[in-house]
Design an enzyme around this catalytic site. Structure first.
Site, PDB file in Angstrom:
ATOM      1  N   CYS A 133       0.821  -1.212   0.000  1.00 32.93           N
ATOM      2  CA  CYS A 133       0.000   0.000   0.000  1.00 32.93           C
ATOM      3  C   CYS A 133       0.852   1.259   0.000  1.00 32.93           C
ATOM      4  O   CYS A 133       0.685   2.132  -0.840  1.00 32.93           O
ATOM      5  CB  CYS A 133      -0.932   0.010   1.199  1.00 32.93           C
ATOM      6  SG  CYS A 133      -2.158  -1.279   1.071  1.00 32.93           S
ATOM      7  N   HIS A 134       1.751   1.360   0.965  1.00 25.74           N
ATOM      8  CA  HIS A 134       2.526   2.593   1.059  1.00 25.74           C
ATOM      9  C   HIS A 134       4.010   2.325   1.235  1.00 25.74           C
ATOM     10  O   HIS A 134       4.756   3.191   1.694  1.00 25.74           O
ATOM     11  CB  HIS A 134       1.994   3.472   2.186  1.00 25.74           C
ATOM     12  CG  HIS A 134       0.527   3.721   2.056  1.00 25.74           C
ATOM     13  ND1 HIS A 134      -0.406   2.963   2.717  1.00 25.74           N
ATOM     14  CD2 HIS A 134      -0.164   4.582   1.292  1.00 25.74           C
ATOM     15  CE1 HIS A 134      -1.608   3.377   2.369  1.00 25.74           C
ATOM     16  NE2 HIS A 134      -1.501   4.345   1.509  1.00 25.74           N
ATOM     17  N   GLY A 135       4.420   1.091   0.911  1.00 24.79           N
ATOM     18  CA  GLY A 135       5.848   0.803   0.823  1.00 24.79           C
ATOM     19  C   GLY A 135       6.601   0.684   2.130  1.00 24.79           C
ATOM     20  O   GLY A 135       7.674   1.257   2.272  1.00 24.79           O
TER      21      GLY A 135
ATOM     22  N   TYR B 294      -4.719  12.128  -1.168  1.00 22.91           N
ATOM     23  CA  TYR B 294      -4.014  10.870  -0.932  1.00 22.91           C
ATOM     24  C   TYR B 294      -2.523  11.054  -1.213  1.00 22.91           C
ATOM     25  O   TYR B 294      -1.671  10.555  -0.469  1.00 22.91           O
ATOM     26  CB  TYR B 294      -4.616   9.801  -1.845  1.00 22.91           C
ATOM     27  CG  TYR B 294      -4.215   8.384  -1.523  1.00 22.91           C
ATOM     28  CD1 TYR B 294      -4.512   7.830  -0.276  1.00 22.91           C
ATOM     29  CD2 TYR B 294      -3.555   7.588  -2.448  1.00 22.91           C
ATOM     30  CE1 TYR B 294      -4.161   6.527   0.016  1.00 22.91           C
ATOM     31  CE2 TYR B 294      -3.203   6.285  -2.162  1.00 22.91           C
ATOM     32  CZ  TYR B 294      -3.512   5.756  -0.927  1.00 22.91           C
ATOM     33  OH  TYR B 294      -3.160   4.479  -0.649  1.00 22.91           O
ATOM     34  N   ARG B 298       0.630  10.515   1.437  1.00 21.28           N
ATOM     35  CA  ARG B 298       1.753   9.606   1.219  1.00 21.28           C
ATOM     36  C   ARG B 298       3.088  10.329   1.082  1.00 21.28           C
ATOM     37  O   ARG B 298       4.137   9.711   1.215  1.00 21.28           O
ATOM     38  CB  ARG B 298       1.508   8.782  -0.047  1.00 21.28           C
ATOM     39  CG  ARG B 298       0.332   7.859   0.072  1.00 21.28           C
ATOM     40  CD  ARG B 298       0.343   6.840  -1.010  1.00 21.28           C
ATOM     41  NE  ARG B 298       0.408   7.451  -2.341  1.00 21.28           N
ATOM     42  CZ  ARG B 298       0.384   6.748  -3.458  1.00 21.28           C
ATOM     43  NH1 ARG B 298       0.304   5.433  -3.406  1.00 21.28           N
ATOM     44  NH2 ARG B 298       0.436   7.349  -4.625  1.00 21.28           N
TER      45      ARG B 298
END
Lengths: 169, 420
Positions: A133-135, B294, B298
């Site tokens: 998902c976000h590494g 989003y 991130r």
């Protein structure tokens, strides 16, 4: 406004507001608490898993309280790598000895501590787990090494009921 | 506001209106004086009202067939698609309607940014609009969870986990939101309830939004106040009604294109796989309208700070009327702001693009630069620009640029006096 001595009436108002506030809070609490896990959800507290078929280097994923739990039978190499890491290299320092009491068996929640995805097995820069998902990269002890996740993957309460069976919860 | 007193013509009308002045309200709405220079960017308010009503009507009928249970939700959606008469049509309108709603709201918001509609005296209209936008995002997110596909499930997991970033109480809050130890049936049933509730909250706020609008009246492309209602305005009906109606028809062509020719192009194939708590899809992406935020989430390597940055990116809009120090509303008369405006538009589009890409390498770098610029625009550029910028002289009235416009100020003033 001129200085005014509190009267009987002021006391009555204050007392009425206070009682009203307590009453409102007492009514609101059940409405809030009904959203917490109910008795039937809490009842599914533990699960037993047969691990006799697991070969070294293999992982199985089981569902416990709606969450995946990874059970990995680690190879000697993986154990050695996990135990030789220096504490100062870790984002969330935890000894592998504390995470896997029986070094061959690593049992942990398969939930990335970033935003709850299920990390992928045998992937990532540390040959442990990688969250798509976000590494976030986890090592062979399930400890966070790189990426946005703040903590290591959680080790739940578990025990060996006998040589082949693990009870989680 | 129309200043004349209204009296219904018929006796019955007068009798009713004395008891409940609904006819006075209707008269106010039809006669409402509207700046006569409004362009097509001003038609999106009407389009958004249409979107809201479409979502409520289609949602209502979908709820007659949908079953909010983890074991049955996915199948009930397929049942709607295959068995229910016109179920496919109603669901596709509802699903694409959400995207159309956001498309329209983004145009509406960026219209406001360009023409300075958020500035005094329209701050409350703007803030109500931001609250509506937040509620729209909540409704869209919860609606996306209801089909109980893989993206539904994992989207719900990731977004609810954002709350775990709150120090100390985060985990407890997430458990409370879920009603369990993971996203499961209790989560689905409460999301369905809230998804049903929120559109009606939005409807109430839309009434307040329009009410607050009707106090100062519309802003307009030149961004100056109406000087003489008789000269600078036209009645809402029929002039604006027809214009809004025409724009709505154009919008419905785009809407119909998606519904009939590309109903799944804005969705994700993974959501046609039933939710599986053991497998995360390789690439979790939110719906397109949430992508810029989003990307901001991130781009920050820390969990709590990422969540804070994402929320700030939205909430910063609420204080925009005070961050923008310029008294000039319309970008037409602000040559520098106009350029920064288009850079911001590009920045948000870039954020949306990198939000859809994996968070690594060059994409991550671009996301970080774009995030930094987003905040720079609102926190540094806007406050400074309002104080430093040399603006172009404003016209004397809304009518002047059309009727008596002249680069020579004395000439313009002379012409202005002639049209009166």
């Amino acid at each position: 406004m001129s200085e005014k001595k509190p009267e009987r009436r002021d006391f009555l108002f204050t007392a009425t507001y206070a009682v009203g506030a307590v009453g409102a809070a007492a009514v609101v609490w059940p409405l809030v608490d009904q959203m917490n896990p109910d008795a039937s959800v809490k009842a599914l507290a533990s699960t037993e898993v047969d691990v006799s078929s697991l070969k070294p280097g293999n992982t199985i994923t089981v569902l416990w309280r709606g969450k995946p739990v990874f059970i990995r039978r680690r190879t000697q190499e993986e154990i050695d790598v996990a135990r030789s890491v220096k504490m100062e290299d870790l984002i969330h320092p935890e000894k592998d000895e504390d995470r896997a009491k029986n070094p061959e068996w690593l049992v942990m929640l398969g939930v990335c501590t970033h935003l709850g995805c299920v990390p992928l097995n045998d992937k990532g820069d540390y040959d442990g787990w990688f969250c798509p998902c976000h590494g976030s990269h986890y090592d062979t002890s399930g400890r966070i090494r790189k990426g946005p996740a703040p903590w290591n993957m959680e080790v739940p309460k578990y025990e060996f009921v006998n040589a082949n069976t693990i009870k989680i919860g | 506001m129309s200043d004349h007193e209204y009296t219904p013509k018929s006796k019955v009308g007068k009798w009713f209106n004395d008891r409940l002045p609904l006819l006075t309200l209707a008269n106010h709405l039809t006669d409402y004086p509207t700046p006569k220079n409004l362009n097509y960017w001003w038609t999106f308010g009407g389009i958004l009202t249409f979107c809201l009503i479409t979502q409520i009507v289609t949602g209502l009928v979908l709820a007659m067939h949908y079953i909010a249970h983890a074991d049955m939700a996915f199948e009930s959606v397929e049942h709607i698609m295959r068995d229910v008469n016109y179920g496919w049509l109603i669901r596709y309108i509802h699903a694409n309607g959400a995207s159309m709603f956001f498309l329209a709201v983004y145009i509406h918001i960026f219209r406001s940014l360009f023409y300075g509609s958020y500035k005094s005296p329209r701050e409350i209209i703007w803030i109500i609009g931001i609250i509506i936008y937040l509620l729209m995002m909540a409704a869209a997110f919860m609606g996306y969870v209801l089909p109980w596909g893989q993206m539904s499930f994992w989207g719900a997991t990731v977004i609810t986990n954002l709350f775990s970033a709150i120090p100390f109480v985060g985990e407890g809050v997430v458990t409370w939101l879920w009603g369990g130890y993971s996203v499961d049936n209790p989560t689905l049933t409460r999301f369905f309830t809230l998804h049903y509730l929120i559109p009606f909250l939005i409807l109430g706020l839309v009434v307040l939004h329009i009410w607050a609008l009707h106090v100062p009246g519309n802003n307009n492309p030149v961004g100056i106040d109406v000087k003489k209602p008789s000269k600078d305005t036209v009645p809402f009906h029929p002039y604006i009604v027809i214009k809004d109606g025409f724009a709505l028809l154009m919008f419905m062509i785009v809407f119909a294109f998606f519904v009939f020719y590309a109903p799944n192009i804005l969705g994700h194939a993974d959501n046609y796989i039933e939710a599986n708590p053991l497998v995360t899809p390789a690439h979790i992406v939110p719906e397109w309208y949430l992508l810029p935020f989003y990307a901001i989430l991130r781009s920050v390597p820390d969990k709590l700070l990422g969540v804070v940055a994402m929320l700030s990116a939205i909430l910063i809009l609420a204080v925009l009327p005070w961050l923008d120090t310029s008294k000039i509303r319309s970008a037409v008369f602000r040559p520098l702001y106009k350029q920064f405006y288009w850079i911001l538009v590009a920045d948000v589009l870039v954020l949306g693009y990198v939000g859809a890409m994996p968070a690594e390498g060059l994409y991550l770098l671009i996301a970080r630069v774009a995030t930094a610029y987003y905040f720079l625009h609102f926190l540094v550029i806007l406050p400074v620009l309002g104080l430093k910028e040399r603006t172009i002289p404003l016209p004397l009235s809304i009518t002047e640029p059309v009727m008596g416009g002249s680069p020579n100020m004395a000439m313009a003033k002379k012409n202005e006096s002639k049209i009166e």
